[in-house]
Write an enzyme that holds these catalytic residues in place. Structure first.
Site, PDB file in Angstrom:
ATOM      1  N   THR A   1       0.823  -1.211   0.000  1.00 29.59           N
ATOM      2  CA  THR A   1       0.000   0.000   0.000  1.00 29.59           C
ATOM      3  C   THR A   1       0.859   1.263   0.000  1.00 29.59           C
ATOM      4  O   THR A   1       1.862   1.353   0.711  1.00 29.59           O
ATOM      5  CB  THR A   1      -0.916   0.013   1.236  1.00 29.59           C
ATOM      6  OG1 THR A   1      -1.705  -1.181   1.238  1.00 29.59           O
ATOM      7  CG2 THR A   1      -1.834   1.224   1.223  1.00 29.59           C
TER       8      THR A   1
ATOM      9  N   GLY B   1     -25.916   0.445  27.219  1.00 25.65           N
ATOM     10  CA  GLY B   1     -24.967   1.508  27.508  1.00 25.65           C
ATOM     11  C   GLY B   1     -23.584   0.996  27.858  1.00 25.65           C
ATOM     12  O   GLY B   1     -22.567   1.633  27.538  1.00 25.65           O
TER      13      GLY B   1
ATOM     14  N   GLU C   1      -6.376  -6.287   2.984  1.00 21.17           N
ATOM     15  CA  GLU C   1      -6.314  -7.384   2.014  1.00 21.17           C
ATOM     16  C   GLU C   1      -7.403  -7.252   0.946  1.00 21.17           C
ATOM     17  O   GLU C   1      -7.880  -8.236   0.400  1.00 21.17           O
ATOM     18  CB  GLU C   1      -6.439  -8.739   2.728  1.00 21.17           C
ATOM     19  CG  GLU C   1      -5.181  -9.584   2.629  1.00 21.17           C
ATOM     20  CD  GLU C   1      -4.165  -9.156   3.680  1.00 21.17           C
ATOM     21  OE1 GLU C   1      -4.185  -7.980   4.097  1.00 21.17           O
ATOM     22  OE2 GLU C   1      -3.337  -9.982   4.070  1.00 21.17           O
TER      23      GLU C   1
ATOM     24  N   SER D   1     -14.235  -4.677   0.902  1.00 20.84           N
ATOM     25  CA  SER D   1     -15.399  -5.497   0.533  1.00 20.84           C
ATOM     26  C   SER D   1     -15.772  -5.291  -0.925  1.00 20.84           C
ATOM     27  O   SER D   1     -16.196  -6.231  -1.616  1.00 20.84           O
ATOM     28  CB  SER D   1     -16.596  -5.139   1.431  1.00 20.84           C
ATOM     29  OG  SER D   1     -16.390  -5.564   2.758  1.00 20.84           O
TER      30      SER D   1
END
Length: 397
Positions: free
Chosen positions: A140, A354, A377, A380
């Protein structure tokens, strides 16, 4: 505060799925280790953004980095499924720890074992398995995430080596790595076919590691940026043939997707575990949450997501072990399990009310950790593209 696991309140389910005796032993060993040593630290390392080096040393002592590698390299000669089970069980207690192992094995070690020269394999793989140092994978970039073909880091041929220039970001394990697998453009005229892969050692001149930013989740997992400024590497640092780096990292990511799917499965299972425990303890309207139909439906949905995820993840792992094509199944497993982890952690927070929104219980951490799984990786959206291309190709016959 962290909450100890009271196993008497957890669901009594044995996810055997025809595991071998060795696979069951690995599962039980890692589960015991995770409960005793990993889970108790999860809150603290998340709170302080601390990489637990002492936990990594124990992971190495247990031999987990060597599970899927042959004994000749110091591994245990196990299989992908055994390794995925280890990632799943670690992530059940602490996703950051599961990610550390997954990135080291699938991204930092496997590509060298799979595509490295004999010199690389015997010089680096045993040391990575032994935990002498960690492995990292530099793909990346600031301007190249999902568009991996848009890599801008360059590797220019110069005499008997290459000169690297560019930067990588969000690199897991980078601060503790001794070897870095890096992609770079060797021929800009060829597009993706002009990208090559290299193994860069930490002591390379012109190469430095810079601290990463604070993260939403996975705060106990290390990450950093890599910077190359006229970094000279030898010719034999090339991983695989020149120009086949894109193909190499695409195959690497296929295996890595199974790892992230296993990581996601572990997170979902952990969220389910604490939700069942809480539902059996907490009372509202004169009865426990476990007796409230609204909560029962949440637990049912979580159990369904987990069971389906486990089938997909373990099936993809078994296909990889069989030596057949598994790219579509890896994408399916990663897509479904990562999104299931998001659903399960969301429902875990809801079922805690909560308290789920507070740092007192682990479910908010699990939700933050799960978010990485639908990004890393391949997002979606990328997984859906991969699946669609495969099913359309299959439809053509």
């Amino acid at each position: 505060m962290a909450h100890d696991t009271d196993t008497s309140l957890l669901p009594k389910i044995d996810h055997a799925f025809d595991l071998t005796e060795e696979q069951r032993l690995i599962r039980d060993m890692v589960r015991d280790f995770a409960v005793a040593e990993v889970e108790p630290k999860a809150h603290e390392i998340d709170e302080h953004h601390r990489f637990p080096l002492e936990t990594w040393k124990r992971i190495v002592e247990l031999g987990l980095p060597g599970i899927p590698f042959p004994t000749e390299f110091g591994g245990s000669g196990g299989d992908t499924l055994s390794y995925c089970i280890a990632v799943e069980e670690l992530s059940r207690g602490c996703a950051s720890t599961g990610l550390t192992l997954a990135a080291h094995v699938s991204l930092g070690t496997y590509p060298i074992y799979r595509w490295g020269s004999e010199r690389m394999r015997h010089e680096y793989v045993p040391r990575l398995i032994a935990g002498e140092y960690m492995g990292a994978y530099g793909l990346t970039e600031p301007n190249a995430g999902s568009d991996s073909g848009g890599t801008q880091t360059t590797a220019r041929r110069d005499g008997d080596g290459y000169v690297l220039n560019g930067a990588k970001c969000f690199i897991t394990n980078a601060n503790h790595a001794g070897t870095f697998i890096v992609t770079a453009v060797t021929d800009p005229q060829l597009g993706a076919k002009g990208i090559s892969a290299f193994v860069v050692t930490r002591d390379t001149k012109g190469f430095r590691v810079e601290p990463g930013e604070h993260k939403l989740g996975m705060r106990g997992s290390d990450w950093a940026s890599l910077v190359f400024e006229d970094a000279r590497i030898p010719k034999d640092a090339l991983l695989g043939p020149e120009g086949e780096g894109f193909k190499t990292f695409m195959k690497t990511l296929e295996g890595g997707r199974i790892s992230i799917a296993a990581l996601s499965l572990g997170i979902a299972q952990g969220a389910y575990d604490v939700s069942v425990k809480y539902a059996r303890q907490r009372e509202a309207f004169g009865k426990t949450l476990a007796d409230q139909q609204a909560v029962q439906f949440k637990l049912a949905n979580m159990a369904l997501d987990i069971e389906a995820s486990r089938h997909l993840v373990w099936h993809a792992a078994r296909l990889k072990d069989s030596g057949v094509a598994y790219g579509k199944q890896a994408a399916m497993a990663k897509l479904f399990a990562s999104e299931a982890a998001m659903r399960c952690t969301y429902e875990a927070i809801q079922s805690h009310g909560g308290y789920g929104y507070s740092r007192e219980y682990p479910v908010e951490r699990m939700w933050r950790d799960a978010k990485l799984c639908v990004i890393g990786e391949g997002t979606s959206e990328i997984q859906r593209l991969i699946i669609a291309r495969n099913v359309l190709r299959e439809a053509q016959g």
